[in-house]
Motif scaffolding. Structure first.
Motif, short mmCIF file in Angstrom:
data_model
loop_
_atom_site.label_atom_id
_atom_site.label_comp_id
_atom_site.label_asym_id
_atom_site.label_seq_id
_atom_site.Cartn_x
_atom_site.Cartn_y
_atom_site.Cartn_z
N SER A 1 101.28 76.15 96.61
CA SER A 1 102.63 75.65 96.64
C SER A 1 103.60 76.55 96.67
O SER A 1 103.37 77.81 96.74
CB SER A 1 103.01 75.14 94.98
OG SER A 1 102.88 76.22 94.20
N ASN B 1 105.08 69.31 103.37
CA ASN B 1 103.82 68.86 103.03
C ASN B 1 103.00 68.38 104.32
O ASN B 1 101.75 68.38 104.14
CB ASN B 1 104.12 67.42 102.01
CG ASN B 1 104.59 68.01 100.70
OD1 ASN B 1 104.30 69.06 100.10
ND2 ASN B 1 105.20 66.93 100.02
N ASP C 1 110.75 68.48 101.89
CA ASP C 1 109.46 68.42 101.25
C ASP C 1 108.60 67.88 102.16
O ASP C 1 107.38 68.14 102.14
CB ASP C 1 109.89 67.65 99.94
CG ASP C 1 110.59 68.62 99.02
OD1 ASP C 1 110.51 69.81 99.19
OD2 ASP C 1 110.84 68.19 97.94
N ASN D 1 99.25 69.84 104.44
CA ASN D 1 98.30 68.89 104.35
C ASN D 1 97.25 68.71 105.64
O ASN D 1 96.23 68.91 105.82
CB ASN D 1 98.58 67.65 104.22
CG ASN D 1 99.26 67.30 103.06
OD1 ASN D 1 98.90 67.97 101.96
ND2 ASN D 1 100.13 66.32 102.78
#
Length: 388
Positions: free
Chosen positions: A116, A136, A132, A140
């Motif tokens: 994170s 992400n 965000d 990912n």
């Protein structure tokens, strides 16, 4: 067809008075159509979030690739890693998103552990959600490659991520603002047409019925070789012909101004709605023609009925601006349901049965008015004959 011909001879004698309403309506319709709507332009411009990128981890290819990816989609700000300066930057909106890469980030990600990033943002801002989402997406994608292709080198991993995230999709922004304005203008055209149809039909039908209801002429007609049944048939046919001709002249301007639009689903519905309303107006005109007995009363009736019903039903003032009491009173006139249908057609986005059913229901109500008023007229005619 002596009665039929006589009907239109009387109309021709009163044509100058009738044509006033036709000319005024067509002139106003043409003027309305020539006024161009202001173009409403809605542009989409991508805004870049003011971002501060701080790295506490090693200078790895993965961190460098993340920084490059964010710099392409945000406005990177160079602010020293000092708490007070970072807080001031957020307060004065010199920065909107501060992301910090913690120590051991690269090693944990490559080893498959959960990772994170530390972030500080403007509370409740859309920039936080946007950034965000981008972070992400990058992480990912990296995890997906690492889990499925474990032998990838950091250079290959970064290259694959950049290739995947570099794909762009062409976006075309369409707006229906101009079309919506055009639909409202066309609906107003057909709404206003109710006033002209009323006035023309009342003046035309009444001028004929005043002549035919004259006591001396009626007695002479009864002595003629033309049967009463044939006389009434020709009179009804003449009234219907006059109503259809009036409707056609009224919609002719719309066919000229709006062209192919009038043959679309929306345009055909407007034409159908106005055609049905014409018969309701004809019934009211026929009733008035059998009640009044002078030309002075004819002009007064044309103005009072046409203006009065149109004012309370939304022809001149939108129904949304009228009070509930006024609309309740207006609901006892065919104008109200006619205008309601026009507004629904103009605002309709999908032509499915759910949206069309209320419109067809309103049209049936207008037809109901036509039949009911015609029945009342027949009673009035019978009473007049018995009285004479």
């Amino acid at each position: 067809m002596q009665v039929y011909k006589a009907f239109f001879k009387i109309i021709l004698k009163n044509l100058s008075q009738i044509m006033i309403y036709v000319v005024v309506f067509v002139s106003l319709a043409m003027a309305l159509g020539s006024i161009g709507n202001k173009s409403v332009t809605v542009d989409f411009t991508e805004t870049k979030v003011k971002t501060v990128f701080i790295n506490y981890d090693e200078d790895s290819k993965l961190v460098e690739g993340l920084k490059i990816y964010l710099s392409k989609n945000s406005d990177m700000k160079d602010i020293p890693d000092e708490t007070k300066k970072l807080q001031d930057a957020l307060f004065f909106r010199e920065a909107e998103y501060i992301v910090k890469v913690p120590k051991g980030f690269t090693e944990n990600l490559l080893s498959g552990k959960e990772v994170s990033l530390d972030k500080t943002t403007v509370p409740g801002s859309t920039s936080e959600i946007y950034m965000d989402s981008m972070i992400n997406k990058y992480l990912n994608t990296a995890k997906l490659y690492k889990n499925t292709m474990e032998d990838l080198s950091p250079e290959q991993l970064i290259a694959n991520i950049e290739k995947d995230l570099g794909e762009q999709t062409a976006v075309e922004l369409k707006t229906s603002a101009d079309e919506s304005a055009n639909n409202e203008k066309r609906a107003f055209y057909f709404n206003y047409m109710a006033y002209s149809i009323y006035a023309v039909l009342i003046l035309g039908v009444c001028s004929v019925m005043i002549v035919f209801n004259n006591t001396d002429l009626r007695k002479r007609n009864h002595c003629s070789p033309v049967k009463l049944k044939d006389m009434n048939f020709q009179l009804i046919l003449a009234n219907l012909s006059f109503a259809v001709l009036t409707w056609f002249i009224m919609v002719l301007a719309s066919l000229i101004m709006y062209g192919d639009y009038m043959f679309t689903s929306r345009g055909l519905l407007l034409l159908l709605n106005s055609f049905i309303f014409t018969f309701a107006a004809l019934s009211i005109s026929f009733l008035i023609g059998n009640i009044i007995h002078s030309k002075g009363a004819m002009s007064a009736a044309a103005n009072v009925v046409s203006l009065g019903t149109c004012f309370i039903s939304g022809v001149f003032v939108p129904q949304a601006l009228l009070g509930k009491t006024v609309l309740k009173i207006a609901s006892f006139t065919p104008n109200y349901w006619y205008v309601k249908s026009n507004n629904a057609i103009a605002n309709m986005s999908n032509f499915n049965m759910e949206n069309l059913t209320p419109i067809f229901f309103n049209m049936i109500i207008v037809l109901g008015f036509a039949v009911a008023i015609l029945a009342i007229t027949l009673v009035v005619i019978k009473q007049n004959r018995m009285a004479k």
